[in-house]
Design a protein around this motif. Structure first.
Motif, PDB file in Angstrom:
ATOM      1  N   ALA A 117      -2.770  25.698 -28.312  1.00 30.54           N
ATOM      2  CA  ALA A 117      -3.642  25.765 -29.330  1.00 30.54           C
ATOM      3  C   ALA A 117      -3.416  24.924 -30.439  1.00 30.54           C
ATOM      4  N   VAL A 118      -2.467  24.807 -30.872  1.00 30.60           N
ATOM      5  CA  VAL A 118      -2.026  23.855 -32.055  1.00 30.60           C
ATOM      6  C   VAL A 118      -2.628  22.400 -31.939  1.00 30.60           C
ATOM      7  N   GLN A 119      -2.307  22.027 -30.485  1.00 32.21           N
ATOM      8  CA  GLN A 119      -2.830  20.606 -29.923  1.00 32.21           C
ATOM      9  C   GLN A 119      -4.321  20.637 -30.150  1.00 32.21           C
ATOM     10  N   SER A 120      -4.945  21.720 -29.864  1.00 36.39           N
ATOM     11  CA  SER A 120      -6.184  21.423 -29.700  1.00 36.39           C
ATOM     12  C   SER A 120      -7.114  21.506 -31.196  1.00 36.39           C
ATOM     13  N   LEU A 121      -6.221  21.668 -32.170  1.00 35.56           N
ATOM     14  CA  LEU A 121      -6.515  21.684 -33.636  1.00 35.56           C
ATOM     15  C   LEU A 121      -6.060  20.491 -34.244  1.00 35.56           C
ATOM     16  N   TRP A 122      -5.569  19.331 -33.514  1.00 39.62           N
ATOM     17  CA  TRP A 122      -4.953  18.183 -33.925  1.00 39.62           C
ATOM     18  C   TRP A 122      -5.811  17.551 -35.273  1.00 39.62           C
ATOM     19  N   LYS A 123      -7.150  17.393 -34.924  1.00 40.84           N
ATOM     20  CA  LYS A 123      -7.969  16.874 -35.802  1.00 40.84           C
ATOM     21  C   LYS A 123      -8.000  17.620 -37.361  1.00 40.84           C
ATOM     22  N   GLU A 124      -8.154  18.898 -37.167  1.00 41.90           N
ATOM     23  CA  GLU A 124      -8.112  19.510 -38.253  1.00 41.90           C
ATOM     24  C   GLU A 124      -6.832  19.737 -39.007  1.00 41.90           C
ATOM     25  N   LEU A 251       5.025  24.535 -45.278  1.00 46.21           N
ATOM     26  CA  LEU A 251       4.007  23.737 -45.531  1.00 46.21           C
ATOM     27  C   LEU A 251       3.138  23.469 -44.491  1.00 46.21           C
ATOM     28  N   PHE A 252       4.049  23.219 -43.120  1.00 45.91           N
ATOM     29  CA  PHE A 252       3.478  23.024 -41.759  1.00 45.91           C
ATOM     30  C   PHE A 252       2.706  24.168 -41.310  1.00 45.91           C
ATOM     31  N   ALA A 253       3.329  25.327 -41.649  1.00 44.36           N
ATOM     32  CA  ALA A 253       2.760  26.576 -41.120  1.00 44.36           C
ATOM     33  C   ALA A 253       1.311  26.887 -42.113  1.00 44.36           C
ATOM     34  N   ILE A 254       1.382  26.467 -43.358  1.00 41.86           N
ATOM     35  CA  ILE A 254       0.165  26.655 -44.154  1.00 41.86           C
ATOM     36  C   ILE A 254      -0.975  25.666 -43.550  1.00 41.86           C
ATOM     37  N   CYS A 255      -0.441  24.445 -43.267  1.00 35.67           N
ATOM     38  CA  CYS A 255      -1.498  23.517 -42.829  1.00 35.67           C
ATOM     39  C   CYS A 255      -2.071  24.029 -41.814  1.00 35.67           C
ATOM     40  N   LEU A 256      -1.315  24.523 -40.578  1.00 33.20           N
ATOM     41  CA  LEU A 256      -1.846  24.913 -39.487  1.00 33.20           C
ATOM     42  C   LEU A 256      -2.790  26.031 -39.537  1.00 33.20           C
ATOM     43  N   SER A 257      -2.580  26.990 -40.635  1.00 26.67           N
ATOM     44  CA  SER A 257      -3.303  28.117 -40.658  1.00 26.67           C
ATOM     45  C   SER A 257      -4.678  27.841 -41.212  1.00 26.67           C
ATOM     46  N   ALA A 258      -4.435  27.017 -42.153  1.00 28.14           N
ATOM     47  CA  ALA A 258      -5.715  26.233 -42.785  1.00 28.14           C
ATOM     48  C   ALA A 258      -6.513  25.288 -41.784  1.00 28.14           C
ATOM     49  N   ALA A 259      -5.978  24.836 -40.850  1.00 26.86           N
ATOM     50  CA  ALA A 259      -6.674  24.074 -39.885  1.00 26.86           C
ATOM     51  C   ALA A 259      -7.199  25.248 -38.899  1.00 26.86           C
TER      52      ALA A 259
END
Length: 341
Positions: A117-124, A251-259
């Motif tokens: 799921a994280v890989q599918s959001l790589w652009k965001e 910060l990585f977690a927040i970036c993923l949540s925002a993505a």
């Protein structure tokens, strides 16, 4: 004969293109047998089914699907069509549905589901990381040019005395002082605060992702403004290490949540040929997995922030832990996995 099935079979049909009575008489036995087998499976009596019944189940399912197709095409009564649709759906889930235990589902989430799921959001994710770094740089430069910007970015209550008026000695004490009596409470507070940022970043994505972007930018501005206060007193390297031990994970977690929130917002804003609802549902499948996983990351960040950061006062160790955590997360999420068979 099943009473419900009998009532349906006796219902008055509309004007059919085939003989309705003969159609029912020819197939009612198969429908009732399939219904009986499904009821026993649904009650947990799968072990009591004979080998003959288990082998017959796929054939009865295909026969029912065929009957449903004929019933629809020949305008048989709606009650019969609804009954066959329900029967076919039940049979589908019993034949093709995969039953796994909660433990196996949890294992799949950590082994493959979350990372994919994280890989599918790589652009965001790249966009949110860029926005965080860019806004942190802007926040740093704004406060460096005019310290009064600090108070417009970070509320005084949140600063906790770490502002442009603080002395170098006072700022250094906040970086290295031990507060063992309050570590548990402090960790719980920080976990709650960081979770709120991540949840808002995700939840506000539905508004075409605009609030999510603004929240990411504000978070980056806060980090940059905070670092500049210490850098102005010659403690920039020390402050970044103080943040690094937990900040790489947080910060990585927040970036993923925002993505994840951005993915939903963009799907709603630009649904393509789908309806906005369908586009949001499709985007929400992967986004929800990512959001669930970020709670795990924030839990880890909360422990590092509330305990590790306060008990580990060596700058080199802080950087080593923070960078090791970042490398670990990147390997976990983006290391290629074997294709599923």
């Amino acid at each position: 004969m099943n009473p419900n099935a009998s009532a349906l079979l006796d219902a008055a049909p509309g004007p059919p293109l085939v003989n309705a009575s003969r159609f029912r008489a020819a197939h009612a036995g198969d429908w009732e047998r399939l219904d009986d087998i499904l009821k026993r499976i649904e009650k947990g009596s799968l072990g009591r089914l004979s080998d003959e019944e288990l082998l017959a189940l796929p054939g009865l399912y295909r026969t029912t699907l065929s009957s449903l197709s004929v019933a629809r095409d020949t305008s048989l009564d709606r009650a019969l069509v609804a009954y066959l649709e329900q029967l076919s759906t039940r049979a589908y889930f019993q034949i093709y549905g995969v039953r796994t235990s909660p433990w196996r589902q949890l294992a799949h989430f950590f082994v493959r589901g979350w990372a994919e799921a994280v890989q599918s959001l790589w652009k965001e994710t790249l966009v949110t990381v860029f926005l965080t770094l860019a806004s942190a740089t802007v926040g740093y430069l704004l406060v460096a040019s005019d310290p009064s910007w600090f108070y417009g970015i970070i509320p005084q209550a949140m600063a906790g005395g770490r502002d442009p008026t603080a002395t170098a000695a006072a700022l250094r004490e906040t970086l290295y002082a031990r507060h063992d009596d309050f570590l548990g409470t402090f960790a719980a507070f920080l976990f709650t605060h960081n979770s709120q940022i991540a949840i808002f970043s995700f939840a506000l994505g539905f508004a075409f992702a605009v609030p999510t972007v603004l929240l990411v930018v504000y978070n980056g501005l806060s980090v940059g403004a905070f670092v500049e206060v210490f850098a102005a007193k010659g403690l920039g390297w020390n402050a970044v290490g103080w943040l690094c031990i937990h900040g790489t994970t947080e910060l990585f977690a927040i970036c993923l949540s925002a993505a994840a929130g951005m993915r939903i917002g963009l799907a709603i804003a630009f649904p393509g040929r789908e309806t906005r609802t369908d586009a949001a549902v499709r985007a929400g499948r992967s986004a929800a997995l990512v959001m669930a996983g970020t709670i795990v990351m924030l839990s880890v960040a909360g422990l590092l922030e509330g305990i590790g950061r306060q008990t580990i006062t060596d700058d080199t160790s802080r950087y080593a832990i923070g960078l090791a955590m970042l490398a670990g997360w990147c390997l976990y999420f983006y290391l290629p996995r074997r294709a599923r068979g």
